[in-house]
Design a protein around this motif. Structure first.
Motif, PDB file in Angstrom:
ATOM      1  N   HIS A   2       0.867  -1.177   0.000  1.00  0.00           N
ATOM      2  CA  HIS A   2       0.000   0.000   0.000  1.00  0.00           C
ATOM      3  C   HIS A   2       0.910   1.234   0.000  1.00  0.00           C
ATOM      4  O   HIS A   2       1.770   1.368   0.877  1.00  0.00           O
ATOM      5  CB  HIS A   2      -0.920  -0.017   1.215  1.00  0.00           C
ATOM      6  CG  HIS A   2      -1.876  -1.180   1.183  1.00  0.00           C
ATOM      7  ND1 HIS A   2      -2.121  -1.982   2.264  1.00  0.00           N
ATOM      8  CD2 HIS A   2      -2.617  -1.663   0.159  1.00  0.00           C
ATOM      9  CE1 HIS A   2      -3.002  -2.921   1.919  1.00  0.00           C
ATOM     10  NE2 HIS A   2      -3.310  -2.755   0.642  1.00  0.00           N
ATOM     11  N   GLU A  20       2.062   3.421   3.066  1.00  0.00           N
ATOM     12  CA  GLU A  20       2.451   2.664   4.266  1.00  0.00           C
ATOM     13  C   GLU A  20       3.955   2.379   4.253  1.00  0.00           C
ATOM     14  O   GLU A  20       4.397   1.260   4.010  1.00  0.00           O
ATOM     15  CB  GLU A  20       1.638   1.365   4.328  1.00  0.00           C
ATOM     16  CG  GLU A  20       0.128   1.630   4.390  1.00  0.00           C
ATOM     17  CD  GLU A  20      -0.710   0.354   4.456  1.00  0.00           C
ATOM     18  OE1 GLU A  20      -0.141  -0.739   4.531  1.00  0.00           O
ATOM     19  OE2 GLU A  20      -1.946   0.490   4.427  1.00  0.00           O
ATOM     20  N   ARG A  43      -3.007   4.544  -0.985  1.00  0.00           N
ATOM     21  CA  ARG A  43      -3.025   3.118  -0.742  1.00  0.00           C
ATOM     22  C   ARG A  43      -2.943   2.306  -2.042  1.00  0.00           C
ATOM     23  O   ARG A  43      -2.178   1.357  -2.166  1.00  0.00           O
ATOM     24  CB  ARG A  43      -4.331   2.786  -0.017  1.00  0.00           C
ATOM     25  CG  ARG A  43      -4.555   1.306   0.265  1.00  0.00           C
ATOM     26  CD  ARG A  43      -5.892   1.125   0.995  1.00  0.00           C
ATOM     27  NE  ARG A  43      -6.178  -0.273   1.277  1.00  0.00           N
ATOM     28  CZ  ARG A  43      -5.762  -0.921   2.357  1.00  0.00           C
ATOM     29  NH1 ARG A  43      -5.013  -0.299   3.240  1.00  0.00           N
ATOM     30  NH2 ARG A  43      -6.071  -2.186   2.552  1.00  0.00           N
ATOM     31  N   HIS A  57       3.205  -3.681   6.663  1.00  0.00           N
ATOM     32  CA  HIS A  57       2.203  -2.643   6.390  1.00  0.00           C
ATOM     33  C   HIS A  57       2.223  -1.561   7.468  1.00  0.00           C
ATOM     34  O   HIS A  57       2.867  -1.698   8.495  1.00  0.00           O
ATOM     35  CB  HIS A  57       0.792  -3.255   6.388  1.00  0.00           C
ATOM     36  CG  HIS A  57       0.506  -4.131   5.230  1.00  0.00           C
ATOM     37  ND1 HIS A  57      -0.342  -3.775   4.220  1.00  0.00           N
ATOM     38  CD2 HIS A  57       0.954  -5.372   4.913  1.00  0.00           C
ATOM     39  CE1 HIS A  57      -0.423  -4.747   3.328  1.00  0.00           C
ATOM     40  NE2 HIS A  57       0.358  -5.736   3.716  1.00  0.00           N
ATOM     41  N   ASP A  58       1.414  -0.497   7.220  1.00  0.00           N
ATOM     42  CA  ASP A  58       1.049   0.469   8.255  1.00  0.00           C
ATOM     43  C   ASP A  58      -0.459   0.399   8.462  1.00  0.00           C
ATOM     44  O   ASP A  58      -1.194   0.144   7.512  1.00  0.00           O
ATOM     45  CB  ASP A  58       1.381   1.903   7.831  1.00  0.00           C
ATOM     46  CG  ASP A  58       2.856   2.228   7.970  1.00  0.00           C
ATOM     47  OD1 ASP A  58       3.634   1.750   7.134  1.00  0.00           O
ATOM     48  OD2 ASP A  58       3.224   2.945   8.915  1.00  0.00           O
TER      49      ASP A  58
END
Ligand SMILES: [Zn+2]
Length: 482
Positions: free
Chosen positions: A96, A99, A147, A186-187
């Motif tokens: 994403h 992120e 994203r 990820h974030d």
């Protein structure tokens, strides 16, 4: 008889391994600054910024760098590998585009692996494992800090259809490596918390399920054990700030499919941390916990960890605001009401997506007793009063105006600017001052009054204590209303 003799010995050696592991982690944390890549110090990093870093590893005989694909807009996807072990470990980040925390941490990890520091532990890792890093899987999304990729799809819902070149690359690399462990980096939103606590879920984990039944096979159990190991490490540095991601099976997602294809899949989500908008402390926690995890995978010590401990990690919840104002008195149509207010400090990107300013919104109002704030203000006995508006050619002493109850200045608006860094909203000629009517979604401007005296101002989501100097109150920006 034999068993009696062997058992204490085995426990003794396990104790030694655990001690060695703790020492390794402590030294990683203490020496972090030496290995931190200084050029990646804020989240809006771009593909062009990581290319010179990757090129240095290409020229370094310890590393192998292979171009493994291209994004839709033609940006290269590069796999950086190191180690001589037979067990492949695959780590990928930023599927994403917005992120980036683990992408930054990957370069810190690579610097560490390149250094002569902690040589014994490093040799152990690199002689048993071969590590493969694919940073920034979605560079087109990163370019505009979003994203989705250039096709407008979520690459993490493309594991079956494989329409995106980014997704196809990920699948092809996974298949070619047959990695034993995969780290899917990820974030997550900073508004996640550890369930029923005010603590942000700074790191969240998931051992992805491979079927709707959420069965635990050997592959998934190994991921759970390593996650329990990593959780224990994070607890030392951010106590109570770990959450467990929901393990509902998502048949289209990469994590779930990679688990199904036989790789122990560890999802790591970097969430929020107080006073760390750019997530640099969380980046450090990624660095320490991932390197420590690689060490326990190399030694095999994680196998001693009870799988059931995974369930003891608290669930992720999403109950945080940036600012929570509790029990404030809100007058409406001649009557007083008591409300809690939850505010978000949203980010609006500047042109070029290299920086942002704040544009706040009211997330919810009413009884918010099950919610929390990064900042909480108990407004019992405080009353909301509307702001005043003044007209002037040039704004002088904005904080003085604010202390006098002014929330808006009608003035000539600076060209091409959406915000000001002082605490006063600027408005256009036709702007009409209206009564304060609170509804979710709006960005309220008001003052708080106690015993007839103005005490606080709320400007663009920032609560300012008018009895104190502005400096040190963490104010971001006010807005220009055109
Ligand atoms: Zn993500």
């Amino acid at each position: 008889m034999m068993i009696k003799k062997i058992l204490p010995l085995a426990l003794f050696s396990l104790g030694l391994t655990l001690q060695a592991q703790d020492d390794f982690t402590t030294q990683l944390y203490a020496s972090y600054e030496r290995f931190r890549e200084p050029s990646l110090d804020q989240r809006r990093i771009k593909h062009a910024e990581i290319q010179p870093l990757i090129e240095k590893f290409r020229d370094n005989p310890k590393f192998e760098v292979n171009k493994v694909g291209e994004s839709i807009e033609g940006r290269s996807l590069q796999l950086i590998s190191i180690g001589s072990g037979t067990e492949n470990i695959f780590l990928w980040s930023q599927m994403h585009g917005d992120e980036p925390t683990a992408t930054q941490a990957i370069f810190d990890i690579l610097h560490f692996l390149d250094s002569p520091y902690l040589q014994g532990e490093k040799e152990l890792i690199l002689s048993r494992l071969k590590l493969h890093f694919l940073p920034m899987v979605n560079p087109d999304g990163a370019e505009v800090f979003q994203r989705r990729n250039a096709l407008g799809i979520d690459v993490n819902r493309d594991a079956l259809r494989l329409q995106s070149p980014e997704g196809r690359t990920l699948k092809r690399v996974r298949d070619s490596l047959e990695a034993s462990f995969g780290f899917n980096l990820h974030d997550q939103s900073r508004y996640y918390n550890a369930e029923r606590t005010a603590k942000p879920a700074t790191i969240s984990y998931l051992a992805a399920a491979y079927n709707y039944e959420k069965d635990i096979n050997e592959v998934r159990a190994k991921a759970m054990q390593v996650i329990v190991f990593m959780d224990r490490i994070i607890q030392n540095y951010a106590p109570g700030q770990v959450g467990r991601y929901s393990d509902g099976f998502e048949p289209r997602a990469f994590g779930d499919n990679i688990a199904k294809w036989g790789t122990s899949l560890i999802l790591i989500e970097s969430g929020g941390y107080a006073d760390d908008r750019e997530k640099q402390q969380i980046r450090k926690l990624n660095y320490v916990s991932i390197l420590s995890a690689l060490y326990t995978i190399a030694t095999g010590s994680y196998r001693e960890i009870p799988v059931g401990d995974y369930e003891k990690i608290p669930n992720n919840d999403r109950k945080l605001f940036d600012l929570k104002i509790e029990n404030v008195t809100y007058p409406l149509m001649g009557k007083d009401y008591i409300l809690d207010l939850g505010l978000f400090l949203n980010e609006a990107d500047l042109k070029g997506h290299e920086d942002f300013y704040y544009r706040a919104s009211l997330g919810d109002q009413g009884d918010l007793s099950t919610f929390y704030g990064y900042q909480t203000f108990d407004a019992t006995g405080y009353r909301i009063v509307p702001p005043k508006m003044v007209e002037m050619d040039k704004v002088a002493d904005p904080y003085g105006l604010l202390r006098d109850g002014v929330g808006y200045v009608k003035t000539e608006l600076p060209e091409g600017q959406a915000f000001v860094t002082y605490p006063m909203n600027l408005v256009h000629d036709g702007f009409k001052l209206r009564p304060v009517v609170l509804q979710p979604g709006i960005n309220p401007t008001f003052f708080l009054e106690r015993e007839g005296k103005l005490t606080h101002a709320l400007i663009n989501g920032f609560l300012i204590d008018l009895s104190k100097p502005l400096e040190g109150q963490g104010f971001g920006n006010a807005l220009i209303y055109r």
